[in-house]
Design a protein around this motif. Structure first.
Motif, PDB file in Angstrom:
ATOM      1  N   SER A   1      19.967  30.918  63.586  1.00  0.00           N
ATOM      2  CA  SER A   1      19.460  32.280  63.703  1.00  0.00           C
ATOM      3  C   SER A   1      19.279  32.706  65.154  1.00  0.00           C
ATOM      4  CB  SER A   1      18.119  32.402  62.958  1.00  0.00           C
ATOM      5  OG  SER A   1      17.174  31.477  63.468  1.00  0.00           O
ATOM      6  N   ASP A   2      19.105  31.735  66.065  1.00  0.00           N
ATOM      7  CA  ASP A   2      18.914  32.092  67.478  1.00  0.00           C
ATOM      8  C   ASP A   2      20.245  32.343  68.189  1.00  0.00           C
ATOM      9  OD1 ASP A   2      19.955  29.558  67.755  1.00  0.00           O
ATOM     10  OD2 ASP A   2      18.124  28.662  68.531  1.00  0.00           O
ATOM     11  N   GLY A   3      21.354  32.141  67.488  1.00  0.00           N
ATOM     12  CA  GLY A   3      22.662  32.482  68.057  1.00  0.00           C
ATOM     13  C   GLY A   3      23.064  31.650  69.247  1.00  0.00           C
ATOM     14  N   ASP A   4      22.617  30.356  69.305  1.00  0.00           N
ATOM     15  CA  ASP A   4      22.949  29.529  70.462  1.00  0.00           C
ATOM     16  C   ASP A   4      24.426  29.156  70.499  1.00  0.00           C
ATOM     17  OD1 ASP A   4      22.700  27.842  68.203  1.00  0.00           O
ATOM     18  OD2 ASP A   4      22.401  26.104  69.501  1.00  0.00           O
ATOM     19  N   LEU A   5      25.116  29.294  69.359  1.00  0.00           N
ATOM     20  CA  LEU A   5      26.551  29.024  69.301  1.00  0.00           C
ATOM     21  C   LEU A   5      27.169  30.059  68.373  1.00  0.00           C
ATOM     22  CD1 LEU A   5      28.963  27.135  70.001  1.00  0.00           C
ATOM     23  CD2 LEU A   5      28.413  25.854  67.926  1.00  0.00           C
ATOM     24  N   SER A   6      27.934  30.993  68.944  1.00  0.00           N
ATOM     25  CA  SER A   6      28.512  32.059  68.140  1.00  0.00           C
ATOM     26  C   SER A   6      29.588  31.504  67.214  1.00  0.00           C
ATOM     27  CB  SER A   6      29.114  33.143  69.032  1.00  0.00           C
ATOM     28  OG  SER A   6      30.278  32.647  69.690  1.00  0.00           O
ATOM     29  N   VAL A   7      29.908  32.266  66.182  1.00  0.00           N
ATOM     30  CA  VAL A   7      30.957  31.862  65.254  1.00  0.00           C
ATOM     31  C   VAL A   7      32.270  31.679  66.004  1.00  0.00           C
ATOM     32  CG1 VAL A   7      32.319  32.575  63.263  1.00  0.00           C
ATOM     33  CG2 VAL A   7      29.848  32.995  63.296  1.00  0.00           C
ATOM     34  N   GLU A   8      32.584  32.623  66.894  1.00  0.00           N
ATOM     35  CA  GLU A   8      33.829  32.536  67.659  1.00  0.00           C
ATOM     36  C   GLU A   8      33.873  31.279  68.519  1.00  0.00           C
ATOM     37  OE1 GLU A   8      31.819  35.102  67.563  1.00  0.00           O
ATOM     38  OE2 GLU A   8      32.927  36.878  66.899  1.00  0.00           O
ATOM     39  N   ASP A   9      32.759  30.991  69.216  1.00  0.00           N
ATOM     40  CA  ASP A   9      32.723  29.808  70.077  1.00  0.00           C
ATOM     41  C   ASP A   9      32.821  28.525  69.261  1.00  0.00           C
ATOM     42  OD1 ASP A   9      32.594  31.236  72.414  1.00  0.00           O
ATOM     43  OD2 ASP A   9      30.403  31.174  72.551  1.00  0.00           O
ATOM     44  N   ALA A  10      32.213  28.517  68.070  1.00  0.00           N
ATOM     45  CA  ALA A  10      32.290  27.331  67.221  1.00  0.00           C
ATOM     46  C   ALA A  10      33.736  27.013  66.872  1.00  0.00           C
ATOM     47  CB  ALA A  10      31.463  27.529  65.950  1.00  0.00           C
ATOM     48  N   PHE A  11      34.502  28.038  66.525  1.00  0.00           N
ATOM     49  CA  PHE A  11      35.912  27.821  66.211  1.00  0.00           C
ATOM     50  C   PHE A  11      36.695  27.412  67.461  1.00  0.00           C
ATOM     51  CE2 PHE A  11      35.156  30.553  62.378  1.00  0.00           C
ATOM     52  CZ  PHE A  11      35.512  29.595  61.436  1.00  0.00           C
ATOM     53  N   LEU A  12      36.381  28.031  68.606  1.00  0.00           N
ATOM     54  CA  LEU A  12      37.067  27.671  69.840  1.00  0.00           C
ATOM     55  C   LEU A  12      36.795  26.220  70.241  1.00  0.00           C
ATOM     56  CD1 LEU A  12      36.533  30.917  71.966  1.00  0.00           C
ATOM     57  CD2 LEU A  12      38.725  30.016  71.139  1.00  0.00           C
ATOM     58  N   GLN A  13      35.623  25.716  69.896  1.00  0.00           N
ATOM     59  CA  GLN A  13      35.268  24.334  70.244  1.00  0.00           C
ATOM     60  C   GLN A  13      35.827  23.329  69.246  1.00  0.00           C
ATOM     61  OE1 GLN A  13      34.612  24.489  73.157  1.00  0.00           O
ATOM     62  NE2 GLN A  13      32.440  24.250  73.606  1.00  0.00           N
ATOM     63  N   GLY A  14      36.453  23.807  68.180  1.00  0.00           N
ATOM     64  CA  GLY A  14      37.107  22.876  67.274  1.00  0.00           C
ATOM     65  C   GLY A  14      36.569  22.812  65.863  1.00  0.00           C
ATOM     66  N   ALA A  15      35.566  23.649  65.533  1.00  0.00           N
ATOM     67  CA  ALA A  15      35.037  23.647  64.167  1.00  0.00           C
ATOM     68  C   ALA A  15      36.102  24.156  63.194  1.00  0.00           C
ATOM     69  CB  ALA A  15      33.786  24.515  64.079  1.00  0.00           C
ATOM     70  N   ASP A  16      36.131  23.582  62.005  1.00  0.00           N
ATOM     71  CA  ASP A  16      37.046  24.031  60.962  1.00  0.00           C
ATOM     72  C   ASP A  16      36.454  25.157  60.131  1.00  0.00           C
ATOM     73  OD1 ASP A  16      39.227  22.005  61.254  1.00  0.00           O
ATOM     74  OD2 ASP A  16      37.567  20.627  60.829  1.00  0.00           O
ATOM     75  N   ASP A  17      35.130  25.270  60.142  1.00  0.00           N
ATOM     76  CA  ASP A  17      34.464  26.312  59.377  1.00  0.00           C
ATOM     77  C   ASP A  17      33.077  26.516  59.947  1.00  0.00           C
ATOM     78  OD1 ASP A  17      34.035  28.243  57.478  1.00  0.00           O
ATOM     79  OD2 ASP A  17      34.181  26.905  55.732  1.00  0.00           O
TER      80      ASP A  17
END
Length: 235
Positions: free
Chosen positions: A84-100
């Motif tokens: 909820s604090d937005g420390d890692l945006s959805v876009e950044d999560a995908f850029l860092q290698g997250a699959d979902d």
């Protein structure tokens, strides 16, 4: 004999959430799950040649770097839990290698269905009814975490929750948990239920309780106060 390979790994400093996720994998889905509170603890215990099916990264320090390090080193379907604090945006999560990315708030049913679609968790047709009757998953995870139930005790509560307010026989418990009929005279479930009752009473008073019905089985009861507490404590 080698143990069952680890299916899921959870990294999260939020103990309640981590234990609820472990409950979903180990008790509801019947898969092994390990929990770590930091990426350092994760790499101290997990070798880079392991192949867990899924890794969930929640509230840990330096999440962006952690997601990238895990994605680079460990095979497996990687999910970042959006905070909820937005420390890692959805876009950044995908850029860092997250699959979902899993957004808070979510339900355990949503997560399981997402994993069913993406990696086949509980993918056989025999598990269809499990997903249809999943409204109690979050409640039982909360009860197990708050009361400090063991995995064996949580399995029993899982079955009783599916039949909340109704008597569950020892034979029904044995068939669902052990896959065989109950042996008359076996007091295993009596011993577990006695421990569960003590823990529930200590944690919830009479609001959430398990009673033994003589010669019939066990019944889990949740009164209005207990229902209100469960409604206020979803993931």
């Amino acid at each position: 004999m080698l143990g069952k390979p680890t299916y899921a790994i959870v990294l999260d400093r939020d103990n309640a959430r981590a234990l609820s996720l472990r409950h979903m994998f180990s008790v509801i889905c019947g898969e092994t799950c390990e929990v770590y509170s930091s990426v350092e603890a994760f790499f101290d215990h997990v070798s880079t040649d392991v192949s867990p099916q899924v890794i969930l990264v929640g509230d840990i320090p330096d999440r962006a770097d952690a997601v990238k390090a895990i994605a680079d080193a460990i095979p497996g379907f990687l999910i970042a839990i959006e905070q909820s604090d937005g420390d890692l945006s959805v876009e950044d999560a995908f850029l860092q290698g997250a699959d979902d990315v899993l957004r808070v708030p979510y339900t355990l049913r949503e997560l399981a269905l997402r994993l069913r679609a993406r990696i086949g968790l509980l993918g056989s047709s025999e598990n269809d009814n499990l997903f249809l009757d999943a409204t109690h998953w979050g409640d039982e995870a909360y009860i197990s975490e708050r009361a400090g139930l063991t995995e064996s005790e949580a399995h029993i509560v899982h079955v009783l929750m599916k039949h909340s307010g109704k008597i569950v026989s020892r034979d029904a418990l044995s068939l669902e948990i052990d896959g065989r009929a109950w042996d008359y005279g076996d007091r295993k479930f009596d011993v577990h239920v006695a421990k569960i009752r003590k823990k529930l009473t200590s944690t919830f008073g009479d609001n959430i309780s398990v009673q033994t019905v003589r010669s019939a089985g066990y019944i889990l009861s949740i009164d209005e106060i207990g229902q209100a507490e469960l409604a206020e404590n979803q993931i």
